[in-house]
Design a protein around this motif. Sequence first.
Motif, PDB file in Angstrom:
ATOM      1  N   VAL A   1       0.841  -1.200   0.000  1.00 62.30           N
ATOM      2  CA  VAL A   1       0.000   0.000   0.000  1.00 62.30           C
ATOM      3  C   VAL A   1       0.879   1.253   0.000  1.00 62.30           C
ATOM      4  O   VAL A   1       0.596   2.232  -0.703  1.00 62.30           O
ATOM      5  CB  VAL A   1      -0.957  -0.013   1.223  1.00 62.30           C
ATOM      6  CG1 VAL A   1      -1.764   1.277   1.292  1.00 62.30           C
ATOM      7  CG2 VAL A   1      -1.881  -1.222   1.146  1.00 62.30           C
ATOM      8  N   SER A   2       1.981   1.213   0.761  1.00 57.63           N
ATOM      9  CA  SER A   2       2.919   2.347   0.765  1.00 57.63           C
ATOM     10  C   SER A   2       3.515   2.545  -0.621  1.00 57.63           C
ATOM     11  O   SER A   2       3.665   3.681  -1.085  1.00 57.63           O
ATOM     12  CB  SER A   2       4.046   2.109   1.770  1.00 57.63           C
ATOM     13  OG  SER A   2       3.534   1.993   3.061  1.00 57.63           O
ATOM     14  N   VAL A   3       3.872   1.430  -1.268  1.00 61.42           N
ATOM     15  CA  VAL A   3       4.429   1.515  -2.632  1.00 61.42           C
ATOM     16  C   VAL A   3       3.383   2.117  -3.566  1.00 61.42           C
ATOM     17  O   VAL A   3       3.677   3.028  -4.350  1.00 61.42           O
ATOM     18  CB  VAL A   3       4.867   0.115  -3.132  1.00 61.42           C
ATOM     19  CG1 VAL A   3       5.195   0.138  -4.625  1.00 61.42           C
ATOM     20  CG2 VAL A   3       6.068  -0.373  -2.343  1.00 61.42           C
ATOM     21  N   TYR A   4       2.158   1.631  -3.457  1.00 56.77           N
ATOM     22  CA  TYR A   4       1.069   2.124  -4.321  1.00 56.77           C
ATOM     23  C   TYR A   4       0.834   3.622  -4.104  1.00 56.77           C
ATOM     24  O   TYR A   4       0.735   4.392  -5.063  1.00 56.77           O
ATOM     25  CB  TYR A   4      -0.211   1.337  -4.025  1.00 56.77           C
ATOM     26  CG  TYR A   4      -1.421   1.847  -4.770  1.00 56.77           C
ATOM     27  CD1 TYR A   4      -1.636   1.506  -6.103  1.00 56.77           C
ATOM     28  CD2 TYR A   4      -2.349   2.676  -4.143  1.00 56.77           C
ATOM     29  CE1 TYR A   4      -2.737   1.980  -6.796  1.00 56.77           C
ATOM     30  CE2 TYR A   4      -3.455   3.152  -4.821  1.00 56.77           C
ATOM     31  CZ  TYR A   4      -3.641   2.806  -6.146  1.00 56.77           C
ATOM     32  OH  TYR A   4      -4.725   3.284  -6.834  1.00 56.77           O
TER      33      TYR A   4
ATOM     34  N   LYS B   1       2.844   5.870  -3.112  1.00 62.13           N
ATOM     35  CA  LYS B   1       3.923   6.659  -3.715  1.00 62.13           C
ATOM     36  C   LYS B   1       3.822   6.640  -5.248  1.00 62.13           C
ATOM     37  O   LYS B   1       4.033   7.662  -5.917  1.00 62.13           O
ATOM     38  CB  LYS B   1       5.272   6.082  -3.280  1.00 62.13           C
ATOM     39  CG  LYS B   1       6.484   6.774  -3.864  1.00 62.13           C
ATOM     40  CD  LYS B   1       6.761   8.086  -3.186  1.00 62.13           C
ATOM     41  CE  LYS B   1       8.060   8.706  -3.691  1.00 62.13           C
ATOM     42  NZ  LYS B   1       8.316  10.014  -3.065  1.00 62.13           N
ATOM     43  N   ALA B   2       3.465   5.470  -5.793  1.00 63.33           N
ATOM     44  CA  ALA B   2       3.529   5.281  -7.246  1.00 63.33           C
ATOM     45  C   ALA B   2       2.382   5.950  -8.002  1.00 63.33           C
ATOM     46  O   ALA B   2       2.490   6.164  -9.212  1.00 63.33           O
ATOM     47  CB  ALA B   2       3.560   3.783  -7.570  1.00 63.33           C
ATOM     48  N   VAL B   3       1.297   6.275  -7.318  1.00 66.68           N
ATOM     49  CA  VAL B   3       0.158   6.862  -8.036  1.00 66.68           C
ATOM     50  C   VAL B   3       0.146   8.393  -7.959  1.00 66.68           C
ATOM     51  O   VAL B   3      -0.755   9.031  -8.481  1.00 66.68           O
ATOM     52  CB  VAL B   3      -1.206   6.312  -7.554  1.00 66.68           C
ATOM     53  CG1 VAL B   3      -1.310   4.838  -7.876  1.00 66.68           C
ATOM     54  CG2 VAL B   3      -1.410   6.570  -6.072  1.00 66.68           C
ATOM     55  N   LYS B   4       1.145   8.945  -7.236  1.00 67.06           N
ATOM     56  CA  LYS B   4       1.257  10.410  -7.200  1.00 67.06           C
ATOM     57  C   LYS B   4       2.560  10.798  -7.907  1.00 67.06           C
ATOM     58  O   LYS B   4       3.514   9.999  -7.935  1.00 67.06           O
ATOM     59  CB  LYS B   4       1.293  10.901  -5.747  1.00 67.06           C
ATOM     60  CG  LYS B   4      -0.072  10.849  -5.074  1.00 67.06           C
ATOM     61  CD  LYS B   4      -0.036  11.462  -3.704  1.00 67.06           C
ATOM     62  CE  LYS B   4       0.419  10.434  -2.707  1.00 67.06           C
ATOM     63  NZ  LYS B   4       0.245  10.756  -1.321  1.00 67.06           N
ATOM     64  N   ILE B   5       2.593  11.985  -8.452  1.00 64.57           N
ATOM     65  CA  ILE B   5       3.833  12.414  -9.104  1.00 64.57           C
ATOM     66  C   ILE B   5       4.939  12.483  -8.051  1.00 64.57           C
ATOM     67  O   ILE B   5       4.798  13.165  -7.035  1.00 64.57           O
ATOM     68  CB  ILE B   5       3.652  13.785  -9.784  1.00 64.57           C
ATOM     69  CG1 ILE B   5       2.674  13.662 -10.964  1.00 64.57           C
ATOM     70  CG2 ILE B   5       4.989  14.318 -10.268  1.00 64.57           C
ATOM     71  CD1 ILE B   5       2.323  14.984 -11.623  1.00 64.57           C
ATOM     72  N   CYS B   6       6.010  11.724  -8.288  1.00 63.52           N
ATOM     73  CA  CYS B   6       7.136  11.693  -7.350  1.00 63.52           C
ATOM     74  C   CYS B   6       8.045  12.873  -7.696  1.00 63.52           C
ATOM     75  O   CYS B   6       8.770  12.834  -8.690  1.00 63.52           O
ATOM     76  CB  CYS B   6       7.874  10.360  -7.468  1.00 63.52           C
ATOM     77  SG  CYS B   6       9.477  10.334  -6.670  1.00 63.52           S
TER      78      CYS B   6
END
Lengths: 276, 45
Positions: free
Chosen positions: B28-31, B33-38
């Motif tokens: 969930v933490s990975v998700y 991070k991955a769905v917002k512009i890093c």
Amino acid sequence: MKRRMVQYISALLTNVNLPGFIQGRIYQGVSKHVCVPGLNCYSCPAAIGACPLGALQTILASSRYTFSYYVTGTLLLFGVFMGRYVCGWLCPFGLIQELLYKLPSPTWTIPRWAGYIKYVILIVFVLFLPVFLVNNLGMGDPFFCKYICPAGTMEGGIPLLASHPDLRDAAGNLFLFKLLLLVLVILLSIKSFRPFCKIICPLGAIYGLFNPISIYRYRVDKEKCIKCGKCAQNCKMGVEMYKESNSLECIRCGECRSSCPVEAITTTFRLGNDSK
Amino acid sequence: MNKKHLRILLLTMGVVLLILGAVRNEAVSVYTKAVKICLECIGIG
């Protein structure tokens, strides 16, 4: 060509959200829970999975965790199954470098010692700094992504800045620095085969450690091998295949196999040990 | 330990770690991070 086709298909499958480039929005589907095998920035508008290096640093840099079971498990599985086959066949950024290398230019050979730099980058920027250089809340930064990764600049930074005026306004010296790094990698890729993979890539460094034990591996038949050195001459990664069939630098591209005059190099996909 | 046993051990470890990580919500933490512009990834900081 078989490998090139697999590279194109893999790049497309991991970046199938192509309308994202036009919309300037990144994909938000459930597949972003899962890490893709190769280096592919999750801020690329087309990416449908998570970059394993970005994911690893995200977990390590968070205040909640100091070790990532999830990403370590993923890397273990990819590594044990394939080793650096991922680099040679599945990594989109490897494909980009190979296409750049096709441009006509005098070539430059990267010295072998430079290959050790990627292990330093792995330890310092991916594993150490995100855990230990933290703010008051215990949160760190994904240092490799932030200060080095040219894939993020190319796949995420340029398309997103092109479609977001607010991001363009926010871009400063850090973006310029990363853009310069990207230009350097592009120029080096024209003159040398996969310079990023050879010198910088921490993901390649991780997968390389699995090459000697991976289930998919190369095997040199010592009885057939005439030690002519053709494999070493044709290897663009600088591997002397007849001496070290599972070198940490081998990306399993297969050039050595096709150049061997006596067909002494074979591949195997076995859990058990080699028969000879 | 021969290489066959090492491979089996590492594969088992890979599966166990993956499940452990999923159980403690790392995916969930990975998700998230991955769905917002890093911003770090794209060079904004």
